[in-house]
Design an enzyme around this catalytic site. Structure first.
Site, short mmCIF file in Angstrom:
data_model
loop_
_atom_site.label_atom_id
_atom_site.label_comp_id
_atom_site.label_asym_id
_atom_site.label_seq_id
_atom_site.Cartn_x
_atom_site.Cartn_y
_atom_site.Cartn_z
N LYS A 177 3.00 -1.35 -7.44
CA LYS A 177 3.87 -2.21 -8.22
C LYS A 177 3.12 -2.78 -9.42
CE LYS A 177 6.84 -1.35 -4.86
NZ LYS A 177 6.07 -0.87 -3.70
N ASP A 229 1.87 -11.23 1.79
CA ASP A 229 2.17 -10.11 0.90
C ASP A 229 2.41 -10.70 -0.49
OD1 ASP A 229 3.29 -8.06 -0.62
OD2 ASP A 229 4.40 -7.21 1.06
N TYR A 239 10.33 -7.01 2.61
CA TYR A 239 10.53 -5.61 2.22
C TYR A 239 11.01 -4.79 3.41
CZ TYR A 239 9.09 -0.81 1.18
OH TYR A 239 9.05 0.55 1.05
N ARG A 272 -13.70 10.00 2.61
CA ARG A 272 -12.84 9.14 3.41
C ARG A 272 -13.54 7.82 3.69
NH1 ARG A 272 -13.42 9.13 8.52
NH2 ARG A 272 -13.66 11.37 8.77
#
Length: 385
Positions: free
Chosen positions: A205, A180, A108, A55
Site C-alpha cells: 500500500k 496494523d 481488513y 531465504r
C-alpha cells in the site's frame, strides 16, 4: 547511516538514507538488487557478511529491513512476501493451539479470513471487540489471551483506536498489542512510541505507493521478540524477494511527500462529500464530527488518504457510483499514487459477510491518490450524478 545515528535525523531523511549506505564496491547510491539465491563461503561456515542463502538473508532485503526498523523507531524490521504472510508469521510465532486473540470489529477482510478460517482450524480462539472502546477490549480479554489486534484507522470504516489506552490494557493483561498501521504508514503514526509491541504493514500500500509490488512487514522494539520473529521468518519462508524489496525501498523514499498530498486531497474530498445530498455519512478521521477525531489528531501527523461514505439510496446506488467513476479506478487495494474506488461489501470484505465484521452494503471506499484534487472532485461529482 549507522543505527545509533537514526535518532539524530527526521523521518524524511531516514526514509532516504537509513539502511542504504552507498555500495562499498562501486559507490552506487541506490542499494543494488542482489538477485541471487546462494553465496560463496570462505571455508565451511565462513560467511561473508552473514549471507548464505537468500531465504535466510539477502542484502537488498536487509537494507529494507533496516530502513523499516528506523522509520518506526524499532530495533527489528522484517520484510515478507505479503502483508498476510507477515501476519501469519507473527501469529504463529506468538500463539499456539488453545490461545486466544481479541480482534477488532472492523478490519481488513483478509485478516479476518486468516483468523476465522485458518488459525481457528489450528486451535487458536478469537473473539471480537470494539477496539474504539478500550473497555470493550478489556472485557474481551481472557486468561489465555495472547494478542490484542487493532487497525487504526480501520479498514474500511475508518475507526480510530486509542493506541496508548490499548497498550495499557495489553500490558496489564500480559497480551501483546499488535497494530496494523497500513492506512496511516509510519509517516503519519508511530505505534511503537505509543506502547504497541508489534507494528504490521502491507507494504503493497502506501510504503510501496505505486501499485507495482506486493509485500508485508513487521517491526518491533523488543529485541528478543525480533529474534523469534526472524527465526520463524526463515523457518516458514514467506520472505520478500530482492526486487520486491528494492521496489518498496524506492517507494519509501517519497513516502512523506506522498502522504502529505494524499492527506490534503482526502480532506478536500471528505469536505465535499459531507455536503452532498446523496450521501448519508462520510467516514474520515479528519472531520471534526468523526467520533475518533480528537484521538486521531493526538496520535497522527495528518489523517491519511482513505475516505469511506455511505450512499443514501442503498447498495445498488453505491455500486453504480463505483461503476460510473472514471478517474477513480475501480479496483481493490489502496495506497498508490492513483485514486481507487471500490465497494467493500462485494470486493475486499466479502469474506466478512455474515460475521460481526460485515460492512454496510451502501458503503463506498476511496483511496485518494495524488492527482489534482479538482479533477478528482469533478469525477466524484459526475459519478454521484
Amino acid at each position: 547511516m549507522s543505527e545509533h545515528e537514526h535518532h539524530h535525523y527526521a523521518f524524511e531523511t531516514l526514509a532516504i538514507h537509513a539502511g542504504q549506505e552507498a555500495d562499498p564496491q562501486t559507490g552506487a547510491v541506490v542499494t543494488p538488487i542482489y538477485q541471487v539465491s546462494t553465496y560463496k563461503q570462505d571455508g565451511v561456515g565462513g560467511l561473508r557478511g552473514g549471507y548464505e542463502y537468500s531465504r535466510s538473508a539477502n542484502p537488498t532485503r536487509t537494507a529494507l529491513e533496516e530502513n523499516l526498523a528506523a522509520l518506526d523507531g524499532g530495533r527489528r524490521g522484517l520484510a515478507f512476501a505479503s502483508g498476510l504472510a507477515a501476519e501469519d508469521t507473527l501469529l504463529r510465532t506468538v500463539t499456539k493451539p488453545g490461545d486466544h486473540i481479541v480482534i477488532p470489529n472492523d478490519a481488513y477482510g483478509g485478516t479476518f479470513r486468516l483468523f476465522s478460517k485458518v488459525l481457528s482450524r489450528w486451535g487458536v480462539e478469537w473473539s471480537v471487540a470494539n477496539t474504539q472502546d478500550p473497555e470493550s477490549v478489556r472485557a474481551a480479554v481472557r486468561p489465555n489471551t495472547k494478542v490484542i489486534w487493532t487497525e487504526t484507522p480501520s479498514n474500511p470504516l475508518l475507526g480510530i483506536a486509542d493506541i496508548s489506552a490499548l497498550a495499557h490494557i495489553s500490558h496489564d493483561t500480559g497480551a501483546l498489542l499488535v497494530v496494523d498501521n497500513t492506512f496511516a504508514s509510519p509517516y503519519l503514526q508511530q505505534p511503537l512510541a505509543l506502547g504497541a509491541d508489534v507494528v504490521v504493514y502491507s507494504t503493497t500500500k502506501y510504503m510501496g505507493g505505486h501499485s507495482d509490488v506486493v509485500g508485508g512487514a513487521l517491526v518491533t522494539d523488543d529485541a528478543a521478540l525480533g529474534e523469534e520473529l526472524a527465526y520463524h521468518q526463515n523457518a516458514m519462508g514467506a520472505v520478500a524477494g530482492p526486487f520486491d524489496s528494492w521496489l518498496v525501498m524506492r517507494g519509501i523514499k517519497t513516502l512523506g511527500v506522498r502522504m502529505d498530498r494524499h492527506s490534503s486531497n482526502a480532506t478536500r474530498i471528505a469536505e465535499f462529500l459531507t455536503g452532498h445530498p446523496k450521501i448519508s455519512q462520510v467516514l474520515y478521521p479528519g472531520l471534526p464530527e468523526h467520533p475518533g477525531h480528537e484521538i486521531a489528531a493526538k496520535q497522527m501527523r495528518a489523517f491519511g488518504g482513505m475516505v469511506s461514505f455511505r450512499h443514501r439510496d442503498g447498495e445498488e446506488a453505491a455500486v453504480q457510483v463505483c461503476n460510473r467513476a472514471e478517474l477513480f479506478t475501480l479496483g481493490e487495494s489502496l495506497g498508490g499514487v492513483e485514486s481507487l474506488i471500490e465497494h467493500p461489501g462485494r470486493m475486499t470484505h466479502a469474506s466478512a459477510a455474515g460475521s460481526a465484521l460485515e460492512v454496510p452494503s451502501d458503503l463506498v471506499r476511496l483511496s485518494v491518490g495524488i492527482e489534482s484534487v479538482d479533477d478528482l472532485l469533478a469525477d466524484l461529482q459526475r459519478a454521484l450524478g
